[in-house]
Design a protein around this motif. Structure first.
Motif, PDB file in Angstrom:
ATOM      1  N   LEU A 249      -9.512  -1.106  -2.506  1.00 23.99           N
ATOM      2  CA  LEU A 249      -8.528  -1.656  -1.566  1.00 23.99           C
ATOM      3  C   LEU A 249      -8.972  -3.001  -1.003  1.00 23.99           C
ATOM      4  O   LEU A 249      -8.145  -3.837  -0.658  1.00 23.99           O
ATOM      5  CB  LEU A 249      -8.289  -0.678  -0.412  1.00 23.99           C
ATOM      6  CG  LEU A 249      -7.538   0.611  -0.752  1.00 23.99           C
ATOM      7  CD1 LEU A 249      -7.234   1.381   0.522  1.00 23.99           C
ATOM      8  CD2 LEU A 249      -6.265   0.326  -1.503  1.00 23.99           C
TER       9      LEU A 249
ATOM     10  N   THR B  97     -11.766   9.353  -3.627  1.00 19.90           N
ATOM     11  CA  THR B  97     -10.983   8.247  -4.178  1.00 19.90           C
ATOM     12  C   THR B  97     -11.146   8.268  -5.696  1.00 19.90           C
ATOM     13  O   THR B  97     -11.876   9.097  -6.245  1.00 19.90           O
ATOM     14  CB  THR B  97     -11.451   6.900  -3.607  1.00 19.90           C
ATOM     15  OG1 THR B  97     -12.825   6.689  -3.964  1.00 19.90           O
ATOM     16  CG2 THR B  97     -11.304   6.889  -2.089  1.00 19.90           C
TER      17      THR B  97
ATOM     18  N   VAL C  76      -3.627   3.859  -1.739  1.00 17.73           N
ATOM     19  CA  VAL C  76      -4.659   3.862  -0.695  1.00 17.73           C
ATOM     20  C   VAL C  76      -5.820   4.773  -1.064  1.00 17.73           C
ATOM     21  O   VAL C  76      -6.889   4.704  -0.445  1.00 17.73           O
ATOM     22  CB  VAL C  76      -4.070   4.278   0.669  1.00 17.73           C
ATOM     23  CG1 VAL C  76      -3.085   3.246   1.165  1.00 17.73           C
ATOM     24  CG2 VAL C  76      -3.431   5.653   0.587  1.00 17.73           C
TER      25      VAL C  76
ATOM     26  N   TYR D  53       0.838  -1.195   0.000  1.00 16.64           N
ATOM     27  CA  TYR D  53       0.000   0.000   0.000  1.00 16.64           C
ATOM     28  C   TYR D  53       0.877   1.251   0.000  1.00 16.64           C
ATOM     29  O   TYR D  53       1.886   1.318   0.714  1.00 16.64           O
ATOM     30  CB  TYR D  53      -0.914   0.001   1.222  1.00 16.64           C
ATOM     31  CG  TYR D  53      -1.863  -1.175   1.239  1.00 16.64           C
ATOM     32  CD1 TYR D  53      -2.917  -1.244   0.342  1.00 16.64           C
ATOM     33  CD2 TYR D  53      -1.681  -2.231   2.132  1.00 16.64           C
ATOM     34  CE1 TYR D  53      -3.783  -2.341   0.332  1.00 16.64           C
ATOM     35  CE2 TYR D  53      -2.538  -3.319   2.137  1.00 16.64           C
ATOM     36  CZ  TYR D  53      -3.585  -3.373   1.231  1.00 16.64           C
ATOM     37  OH  TYR D  53      -4.424  -4.452   1.215  1.00 16.64           O
TER      38      TYR D  53
ATOM     39  N   ARG E 173     -14.391   1.775   4.074  1.00 14.43           N
ATOM     40  CA  ARG E 173     -13.089   1.865   4.755  1.00 14.43           C
ATOM     41  C   ARG E 173     -13.264   2.598   6.080  1.00 14.43           C
ATOM     42  O   ARG E 173     -14.036   3.557   6.182  1.00 14.43           O
ATOM     43  CB  ARG E 173     -12.063   2.554   3.867  1.00 14.43           C
ATOM     44  CG  ARG E 173     -12.314   4.009   3.624  1.00 14.43           C
ATOM     45  CD  ARG E 173     -11.257   4.610   2.710  1.00 14.43           C
ATOM     46  NE  ARG E 173     -11.486   4.259   1.305  1.00 14.43           N
ATOM     47  CZ  ARG E 173     -10.512   4.017   0.440  1.00 14.43           C
ATOM     48  NH1 ARG E 173      -9.263   4.126   0.821  1.00 14.43           N
ATOM     49  NH2 ARG E 173     -10.783   3.684  -0.797  1.00 14.43           N
TER      50      ARG E 173
ATOM     51  N   LYS F 155      -0.931  -1.046  -4.532  1.00 12.57           N
ATOM     52  CA  LYS F 155      -2.215  -0.363  -4.461  1.00 12.57           C
ATOM     53  C   LYS F 155      -2.082   1.017  -3.828  1.00 12.57           C
ATOM     54  O   LYS F 155      -1.496   1.165  -2.748  1.00 12.57           O
ATOM     55  CB  LYS F 155      -3.218  -1.195  -3.656  1.00 12.57           C
ATOM     56  CG  LYS F 155      -3.715  -2.425  -4.378  1.00 12.57           C
ATOM     57  CD  LYS F 155      -4.902  -3.034  -3.657  1.00 12.57           C
ATOM     58  CE  LYS F 155      -5.518  -4.176  -4.447  1.00 12.57           C
ATOM     59  NZ  LYS F 155      -6.748  -4.705  -3.804  1.00 12.57           N
TER      60      LYS F 155
ATOM     61  N   VAL G  45      -5.661   2.700   6.478  1.00 13.47           N
ATOM     62  CA  VAL G  45      -4.854   1.500   6.211  1.00 13.47           C
ATOM     63  C   VAL G  45      -3.932   1.196   7.386  1.00 13.47           C
ATOM     64  O   VAL G  45      -3.766   0.032   7.780  1.00 13.47           O
ATOM     65  CB  VAL G  45      -4.043   1.680   4.910  1.00 13.47           C
ATOM     66  CG1 VAL G  45      -3.141   0.471   4.666  1.00 13.47           C
ATOM     67  CG2 VAL G  45      -4.977   1.879   3.725  1.00 13.47           C
TER      68      VAL G  45
END
Length: 672
Positions: A536, A586, A531, A447, A577, A529, A466
């Protein structure tokens, strides 16, 4: 007069006007020819004990006469007979040196190191000379012979005089040519000056194995007269002294144990015009089908123009100690463009002018070995001297990342483990391998967050979400970082603990380890990936269920907010999330917000692709209740204002200004 044949006249014109692009190399060619002549005599003396030639007596001499405009290159080598003058100088592209090399191939590089190959180097003299006169006396002969030509119609050969064996090449240097209409002229006086000749020898012939000597003017203080008073001022006088202009023994051909670090550093700074010592120095010698020496340096700091379009990469290429190219770009890949150094090989296939190379497998073989050696040295620095490596990476890491991006990920296997990134959890620079080794069980991706400021990235809600899951996040602040990760797509982590398909296999492996077996490992492909991307997949089943239920329950709310925001976003949705912020932006698709910002600063900003933005709402935040209440009350205008505020606020968190900062400020004031 012996006339050049019609074909030879055309070839001579080609030699003078087309083959060589740099007039300065004429002296290199003449010195190389002189070195070959000396080498032939030296070799002859080694074969025949009756020939007494001391290697210390063999030399090449330069001299010039400004008034007569002549430059003379002399040697005390094997010399030429009249027939050899006719054959070697009257027949263009006939190489006596090449013939000698074929006849004595088994000794080449041992006691003899012949440079000439094509028999055309001599004619480069006509680029700077209006007339060339060659006086040569062959070893063992009493009579000298003179070859003379203006390089136009033909040449003459007649008897002459020379005190000893060897050859004098006397050039009548052309007159200066003034510039016309703003174009630069030709300054031939450079070849009739001490500093000009010294510079050419140092640049092109510094490592010819025999001394290149010239009488130079120096200054010294006169002795103080005995009757001089207290007010005496020192007086100086000029005097002539024979000086050796070349260093002869290349440092790269010495054993590294015989060279001190200080000597390497001084050579690097003087040769490559750097003020600082190199960060790393390494050399190697290759033998076999292809023989060469290499001395390479990693600079301590990046040159100011490293990332400019004017920067020229490349290693200096020498052949038999004679410089062929100051910067041979084909010897290093673009991502190692910062490496400086020298490669010396007598085996590379040069083109006829010896200014450039023929692109063949020999050159590729050297370049591949050089690349592998650089990679190995960087890996060694990374593992043995981390502090020095981090300084190196600060200077040159951007180029390594760009190498992966530019190769569409094909160079990832070679370069990925050389990269460093800031770990949000460890608070230090880590490699991708170190990141993977520290991952908790079950983590399937690497991440990262991309932006222009590490502190801002560390405070972003998507990063904290995360980190709260127990997963580290790499904070990437270079403009090329995300493009690099996009090109890589995945990172293969080596020797990771094996992941078993079920409990039975896991228990069996644990029992084997308890009985003394080594733990099983595997190479694992980890997805890279961002974040801030929308996929995710870190939410638990309960969180996914709650988000899905909220999405269905408040579908009209999201539709109303999407209508208010228009084409600013692809959609408005509940975020699964975990986060403290009321909303985040996002992206869907390959273009992230950070990539959009980078491309917007580029030369083709107008047509650059845009990110597909998604406004994700935190259904557990008190602000969400306000949104629901406004929608239920039918306060369409207030809901639109809320939607705009949340969107602009999320943009600010990402480091992006709202499209209309004034309207944003007014909306905040109205809300207050």
């Amino acid at each position: 007069m012996h006339e050049f044949k019609t074909e030879s006249k055309k070839l001579l014109d080609l030699m003078i006007n087309s083959i060589y692009t740099n007039k300065e190399i004429f002296l290199r060619e003449l010195i190389s020819n002189a070195s070959d002549a000396v080498d032939k005599l030296n070799f002859k003396s080694l074969q025949d004990p009756s020939i007494k030639v001391g290697e210390g007596d063999l030399a090449i001499r330069l001299s010039f006469d400004k008034d007569a405009r002549t430059l003379t290159v002399s040697d005390n080598g094997i010399g030429m007979t009249a027939d050899e003058l006719e054959r070697n100088l009257g027949t263009i592209a006939h190489s006596g040196s090449q013939e000698f090399k074929r006849e004595n191939a088994e000794h080449q590089g041992d006691d003899v190191d012949i440079i000439g190959q094509f028999g055309v180097g001599f004619y480069s003299a006509f680029m700077v000379a209006s007339k060339v006169r060659v006086v040569s006396r062959a070893f063992g002969e009493e009579t000298a012979h003179v070859w003379e030509s203006d390089g136009l119609e033909g040449y003459t050969i007649e008897d002459g005089e020379r005190a000893e064996h060897g050859t004098d090449v006397i050039l009548t240097i052309r007159e200066n040519v003034p510039g016309v209409d703003g174009e630069q002229g030709e300054n031939y006086d450079t070849y009739l000056s001490e500093w000009g000749l010294k510079d050419l020898v140092r640049r092109f012939s510094n490592y010819v194995r025999y001394p290149i000597q010239m009488m130079v003017t120096k200054s010294r203080q006169k002795p103080k007269p005995e009757d001089a008073g207290d007010d005496y001022k020192p007086e100086y006088e000029d005097y002539q002294e024979l000086e050796t202009l070349n260093s002869m023994t290349p440092i790269w051909k010495k054993r590294s144990s015989d060279v001190t670090p200080e000597e390497y550093n001084e050579f690097y700074k003087s040769t490559f015009h750097d003020w600082e010592d190199p960060a790393r120095t390494f050399s190697f010698h290759a033998e076999g089908a292809l023989e060469y020496d290499a001395l390479l340096f990693i600079p301590g700091k990046a040159p100011f123009d490293l990332y400019s379009k004017d920067y020229q990469k490349g290693l200096a290429l020498y052949s038999s100690n004679v410089m062929i190219m100051e910067k041979c770009a084909d010897l290093v890949p673009d991502y190692y463009n910062f490496v400086r150094g020298i490669v010396d090989s007598a085996d590379v296939s040069l083109n006829i002018s010896r200014e450039t190379l023929q692109h063949d497998r020999q050159l590729h073989a050297i370049a591949n070995r050089v690349e592998k050696k650089i990679t190995a040295e960087l890996q060694k620095m990374r593992d043995d001297d981390r502090e020095a490596y981090e300084r190196f990476f600060e200077n040159f890491g951007r180029g390594l990342k760009f190498g992966i991006y530019q190769s569409y990920g094909m160079k990832a296997d070679e370069l990925a483990d050389l990269l460093l990134f800031w770990s949000a959890r460890e608070q230090k620079m880590v490699t991708l391998a170190e990141y993977a080794k520290a991952m908790p069980e079950g983590q399937k991706a690497v991440y990262y967050a991309a932006g222009d400021d590490r502190d801002r990235l560390s405070k972003m809600p998507v990063v904290h979400g995360v980190l709260d899951r127990g997963y580290d996040v790499l904070l990437c602040t270079a403009d090329v970082d995300e493009f690099t990760f996009q090109a890589m797509r995945t990172y293969t982590a080596k020797d990771m603990p094996k992941v078993y398909a079920d409990d039975t296999a896991r228990e069996a492996a644990a029992k084997a380890v308890a009985d003394g077996a080594e733990p099983e490992t595997e190479d694992r492909a980890l997805e890279l990936k961002n974040v801030a991307s929308g996929d995710l997949d870190l939410a638990t089943d309960d969180e996914k269920k709650q988000a899905e239920e909220a999405s269905k329950e408040h579908e009209e709310l999201f539709q109303a907010m999407k209508e208010a925001l228009g084409d600013k976003v692809e959609k408005v949705a509940v975020s699964a999330r975990p986060m403290d912020a009321p909303a985040v932006i996002t992206t869907e698709g390959p273009v992230s917000l950070e990539m959009e910002k980078v491309m917007a600063r580029g030369p083709e900003a107008e047509g650059a692709p845009k990110s597909q933005r998604v406004l994700e709402l935190n259904a557990k935040h008190p602000v969400f209740e306000k949104l629901v209440a406004a929608q239920k009350a039918g306060e369409k205008e207030k809901l639109a204002q809320y939607a705009g505020l949340l969107y602009d606020q999320a943009l600010l968190v990402e480091g992006i200004l709202p499209e209309d900062p004034v309207a944003f400020a007014q909306a905040v004031c109205n809300l207050m």
